[in-house]
Design a protein around this motif. Sequence first.
Motif, PDB file in Angstrom:
ATOM      1  N   ARG A  97      68.749   1.023 136.324  1.00  0.00           N
ATOM      2  CA  ARG A  97      67.797   1.483 135.298  1.00  0.00           C
ATOM      3  C   ARG A  97      67.813   0.586 134.065  1.00  0.00           C
ATOM      4  O   ARG A  97      66.829   0.514 133.337  1.00  0.00           O
ATOM      5  CB  ARG A  97      68.085   2.927 134.904  1.00  0.00           C
ATOM      6  N   HIS A  98      68.938  -0.119 133.833  1.00  0.00           N
ATOM      7  CA  HIS A  98      69.018  -1.000 132.659  1.00  0.00           C
ATOM      8  C   HIS A  98      68.005  -2.138 132.703  1.00  0.00           C
ATOM      9  O   HIS A  98      67.646  -2.685 131.674  1.00  0.00           O
ATOM     10  CB  HIS A  98      70.428  -1.582 132.518  1.00  0.00           C
ATOM     11  N   LEU A  99      67.554  -2.492 133.939  1.00  0.00           N
ATOM     12  CA  LEU A  99      66.523  -3.522 134.078  1.00  0.00           C
ATOM     13  C   LEU A  99      65.307  -3.188 133.221  1.00  0.00           C
ATOM     14  O   LEU A  99      64.662  -4.065 132.662  1.00  0.00           O
ATOM     15  CB  LEU A  99      66.053  -3.605 135.537  1.00  0.00           C
ATOM     16  N   PHE A 100      65.023  -1.891 133.132  1.00  0.00           N
ATOM     17  CA  PHE A 100      63.807  -1.469 132.438  1.00  0.00           C
ATOM     18  C   PHE A 100      63.987  -1.485 130.915  1.00  0.00           C
ATOM     19  O   PHE A 100      63.030  -1.580 130.171  1.00  0.00           O
ATOM     20  CB  PHE A 100      63.406  -0.061 132.878  1.00  0.00           C
ATOM     21  N   TYR A 101      65.224  -1.335 130.454  1.00  0.00           N
ATOM     22  CA  TYR A 101      65.445  -1.245 129.008  1.00  0.00           C
ATOM     23  C   TYR A 101      65.171  -2.575 128.310  1.00  0.00           C
ATOM     24  O   TYR A 101      64.615  -2.610 127.218  1.00  0.00           O
ATOM     25  CB  TYR A 101      66.885  -0.822 128.688  1.00  0.00           C
ATOM     26  N   GLY A 102      65.600  -3.660 128.959  1.00  0.00           N
ATOM     27  CA  GLY A 102      65.463  -4.970 128.336  1.00  0.00           C
ATOM     28  C   GLY A 102      64.023  -5.310 127.993  1.00  0.00           C
ATOM     29  O   GLY A 102      63.760  -5.992 126.999  1.00  0.00           O
ATOM     30  N   LEU A 103      63.089  -4.809 128.828  1.00  0.00           N
ATOM     31  CA  LEU A 103      61.678  -5.136 128.617  1.00  0.00           C
ATOM     32  C   LEU A 103      61.174  -4.754 127.227  1.00  0.00           C
ATOM     33  O   LEU A 103      60.263  -5.373 126.704  1.00  0.00           O
ATOM     34  CB  LEU A 103      60.815  -4.427 129.671  1.00  0.00           C
ATOM     35  N   SER A 104      61.792  -3.723 126.612  1.00  0.00           N
ATOM     36  CA  SER A 104      61.309  -3.270 125.313  1.00  0.00           C
ATOM     37  C   SER A 104      61.804  -4.136 124.154  1.00  0.00           C
ATOM     38  O   SER A 104      61.307  -4.033 123.053  1.00  0.00           O
ATOM     39  CB  SER A 104      61.760  -1.832 125.062  1.00  0.00           C
ATOM     40  N   PHE A 105      62.842  -4.939 124.415  1.00  0.00           N
ATOM     41  CA  PHE A 105      63.443  -5.677 123.303  1.00  0.00           C
ATOM     42  C   PHE A 105      63.473  -7.190 123.505  1.00  0.00           C
ATOM     43  O   PHE A 105      64.216  -7.890 122.830  1.00  0.00           O
ATOM     44  CB  PHE A 105      64.855  -5.134 123.027  1.00  0.00           C
ATOM     45  N   LEU A 106      62.653  -7.683 124.457  1.00  0.00           N
ATOM     46  CA  LEU A 106      62.613  -9.121 124.727  1.00  0.00           C
ATOM     47  C   LEU A 106      62.377  -9.920 123.447  1.00  0.00           C
ATOM     48  O   LEU A 106      63.132 -10.834 123.127  1.00  0.00           O
ATOM     49  CB  LEU A 106      61.497  -9.440 125.728  1.00  0.00           C
ATOM     50  N   ALA A 126      71.727  -8.203 124.434  1.00  0.00           N
ATOM     51  CA  ALA A 126      71.119  -7.925 125.733  1.00  0.00           C
ATOM     52  C   ALA A 126      72.102  -7.194 126.644  1.00  0.00           C
ATOM     53  O   ALA A 126      71.738  -6.246 127.336  1.00  0.00           O
ATOM     54  CB  ALA A 126      70.664  -9.229 126.382  1.00  0.00           C
ATOM     55  N   LEU A 129      73.157  -3.157 125.824  1.00  0.00           N
ATOM     56  CA  LEU A 129      72.100  -2.154 125.671  1.00  0.00           C
ATOM     57  C   LEU A 129      72.305  -1.019 126.683  1.00  0.00           C
ATOM     58  O   LEU A 129      71.741  -1.027 127.768  1.00  0.00           O
ATOM     59  CB  LEU A 129      70.738  -2.825 125.867  1.00  0.00           C
ATOM     60  N   THR A 130      73.146  -0.040 126.307  1.00  0.00           N
ATOM     61  CA  THR A 130      73.398   1.115 127.187  1.00  0.00           C
ATOM     62  C   THR A 130      72.287   2.153 127.012  1.00  0.00           C
ATOM     63  O   THR A 130      71.420   1.981 126.161  1.00  0.00           O
ATOM     64  CB  THR A 130      74.731   1.779 126.806  1.00  0.00           C
ATOM     65  N   ASP A 131      72.359   3.242 127.786  1.00  0.00           N
ATOM     66  CA  ASP A 131      71.361   4.324 127.632  1.00  0.00           C
ATOM     67  C   ASP A 131      71.291   4.821 126.194  1.00  0.00           C
ATOM     68  O   ASP A 131      70.230   4.924 125.602  1.00  0.00           O
ATOM     69  CB  ASP A 131      71.732   5.552 128.484  1.00  0.00           C
ATOM     70  N   TYR A 134      70.135   2.177 123.696  1.00  0.00           N
ATOM     71  CA  TYR A 134      68.700   1.992 123.864  1.00  0.00           C
ATOM     72  C   TYR A 134      67.929   3.092 123.138  1.00  0.00           C
ATOM     73  O   TYR A 134      66.971   2.829 122.413  1.00  0.00           O
ATOM     74  CB  TYR A 134      68.354   2.006 125.363  1.00  0.00           C
TER      75      TYR A 134
END
Lengths: 258, 110
Positions: A97-106, A126, A129-131, A134
């Motif tokens: 699920r962490h794959l999806f978090y990075g997209l918000s903070f590129l 990068a 960025l835990t749950d 995030y």
Amino acid sequence: MRGNPKAAVTVPRRKGRNGMKSFVCAAKVMIPIVFAYVFVGIAFSLMMTRAGYGLFWVVLSSVFVYAGSMQIVMVTLLTAGAPLAVVAVTTLFVNARHLFYGLSFLDDFRAVGREKGGWWKYPYMALTLTDEAYSVLCSLKTVPEGCDRHKVQFDVLLLCHLLWVASCAAGAALGSILDGNMAGIEFSATAFFTAVVVNQWKESRSHIPALVGLCSAVLFYFVAGPDGMILPALSVSMVTLLLFKDRIPAALPEDCHE
Amino acid sequence: MNDTLYTASVIGVAALMTWVTRGLPYLLFARKKPPVWVNRLGATLPAAIMVILVAYCLRNTQWSAAPYGAAEILSVLAVAGMQAWKKNTLLSVLIGTVCYMVLIRTVFPA
């Protein structure tokens, strides 16, 4: 205010003062997740010490793995003597699920990397960025005047990491004294995520993303079962939001990204 | 493999794979600017993710037998209500958690 002579005077002093202000701001916004971190950290270290792994291993894994649910799964793998390949695949699945978090903070984190002396901060941010971190960053819609947004983000991530290591170490040191009386405190994570949902709901121009998330979560709770729901729910939400991207105004106009 | 080496390797592998899941988005878009759809997704996805995380936290609730998740439902409503009303995250989290801890000990003991 361009060309204001005062600017020249204030610039050299700004860094130190703003640094402190940003730090205080970061400390304030992360307070609500303190309970969640402390509880899960203690739970993990109790499991580790019961399985025969001391303070050294507890601290080592909380510094480098730094993922609550995965660390708890890891104890089971360790005691079972699981092959390393199984550890690798399990970690990928548990943490996918962490794959999806990075997209918000590129953009944000990359901008930090371009700042002077920020080359190590970019990968650090990068990779930490835990749950909970995030959701704290998502709840940080605006930073108070005079604070630097990227500085606050970095401080939040660093403080979260330190708090996590401290909680794990405290659990290993205090042992079973704390065990037994704390049932239910894990709900503070649920409560924090709920509060963030309410904030996003009130601030967003479109409720479609939240509703897409809700529908896919409920659907895959039944289809994939409680433990298998999260990845399909995230993937289907992502595809749905992509398909309808032209009809959905950005959920959080000023927030997690432009 | 001896115990110390095995333990260190398990922690190392778990750390490495965690970094892969967290770092991959940045590696994928390291050299080029992310396409527009990625930025759009970065803006719309958080709202969906947070709702899914709440649902995921509640996944082990017993819905089909008494008390039908009443403690969880009431506590989530308490948090949401407080947050909508006062907009103080710390207060909402405190009240919701205390509410849950009291409910599972008194009204709905396991």
